[in-house]
Each structure stands twice: as structure tokens, then as C-alpha cells.
Scaffold this active site. Structure first.
Site, short mmCIF file in Angstrom:
data_model
loop_
_atom_site.label_atom_id
_atom_site.label_comp_id
_atom_site.label_asym_id
_atom_site.label_seq_id
_atom_site.Cartn_x
_atom_site.Cartn_y
_atom_site.Cartn_z
N GLY A 194 -7.05 8.54 -18.14
CA GLY A 194 -8.21 7.93 -18.79
C GLY A 194 -9.46 8.10 -17.94
O GLY A 194 -9.60 9.08 -17.20
N LYS B 230 0.85 -1.20 0.00
CA LYS B 230 0.00 0.00 0.00
C LYS B 230 0.88 1.24 0.00
O LYS B 230 1.88 1.31 0.70
CB LYS B 230 -0.90 -0.01 1.24
N THR C 233 -7.15 0.00 -11.48
CA THR C 233 -6.45 0.37 -12.70
C THR C 233 -5.11 -0.33 -12.68
O THR C 233 -4.91 -1.27 -11.91
CB THR C 233 -6.33 1.91 -12.83
N TYR C 234 -4.16 0.10 -13.50
CA TYR C 234 -2.84 -0.53 -13.50
C TYR C 234 -1.76 0.55 -13.44
O TYR C 234 -1.98 1.71 -13.76
CB TYR C 234 -2.65 -1.43 -14.73
N SER D 21 -5.00 4.24 -16.55
CA SER D 21 -3.95 3.84 -15.63
C SER D 21 -3.67 4.89 -14.57
O SER D 21 -4.28 5.95 -14.54
CB SER D 21 -2.66 3.52 -16.36
N ALA E 256 -10.39 6.93 -15.21
CA ALA E 256 -10.14 7.11 -13.78
C ALA E 256 -9.99 8.58 -13.40
O ALA E 256 -10.22 8.96 -12.26
CB ALA E 256 -8.90 6.32 -13.36
#
Length: 116
Positions: free
Chosen positions: A73, A9, A57-58, A25, A75
Site C-alpha cells: 500500500g 525489534k 503500519t501493521y 501493511s 508504505a
């Protein structure tokens, strides 16, 4: 059997930008990626402390020592610049592996997003 366990985290970082027209992302300062044991392309969950939004997301690598945390994007619609977010990653492991596993938790400076 595999279970999903909290892996790492990045706790309470400030969103420095959001770019709706980028291809999805979260871009994160490379120092934070390394400290949290994240992998570029890894799926992460985002929790927005300011508005309660939760989404996944990544990871995309950002410039090292920049403090960059940018949602890209779709997000980008779930955050605003200066929102405080938490980035969480999970891993699949056996219950036996999970018994001794220690997650990595990173507490950057909330104002600068840099490691202290």
C-alpha cells in the site's frame, strides 16, 4: 498509569518487495514474526536505514522460511527493494512492569532475512 515501552525489534532486514496496489501493511516471514514476539495485525514502526523514512503500519503473516519482507500500500512509496529497514514494536505497561521487562531483539541474516 501506563507507559509505552520498547517491546521488540527485527534489526536490519532487507526489503524483498513493495506492492503499492496491496491494501496497506508489512508482510513478514512468519519465523521473524515469531522470533520477535509480534502478533499478526499488530502496529509496528518502520525505520528505513537507507533514506531515513519513519512510519507505522501493521503486520501481515508471510510464508515461513521465505525471508519475505514486503511493504504494501502507501508504505511502498517509502521504501525500495533491497533497502534495509528496522521493524520496531512498543507495548503499554505499568512502570513497575517495565522495570523487569526484557524486549526481544532479532538479528536475521541481512542478506537473506533468515534466522541464523
Amino acid at each position: 498509569m501506563l507507559i509505552e515501552v520498547f517491546k521488540s525489534k527485527i534489526h536490519r532486514v532487507r526489503v524483498t518487495a513493495s506492492d503499492l496496489n496491496y491494501i496497506g501493511s508489512i508482510t513478514i516471514d512468519e519465523d521473524l514474526i515469531d522470533a520477535a514476539g509480534l502478533v499478526v495485525g499488530e502496529r509496528v514502526y518502520i525505520v528505513n536505514v537507507n533514506n531515513g523514512e519513519r512510519f507505522d503500519t501493521y503486520v501481515i503473516k508471510g510464508k515461513r522460511k521465505s525471508g519475505e519482507v514486503c511493504l504494501n500500500g502507501p508504505a511502498a512509496r517509502k521504501v525500495q527493494r533491497d533497502d534495509i529497514i528496522i521493524v520496531i514494536a512498543y507495548a503499554q505497561m505499568t512502570p513497575e512492569e517495565a522495570q523487569n521487562f526484557q524486549p526481544k531483539i532479532v538479528f536475521p541474516d541481512e542478506r537473506t532475512n533468515l534466522l541464523t
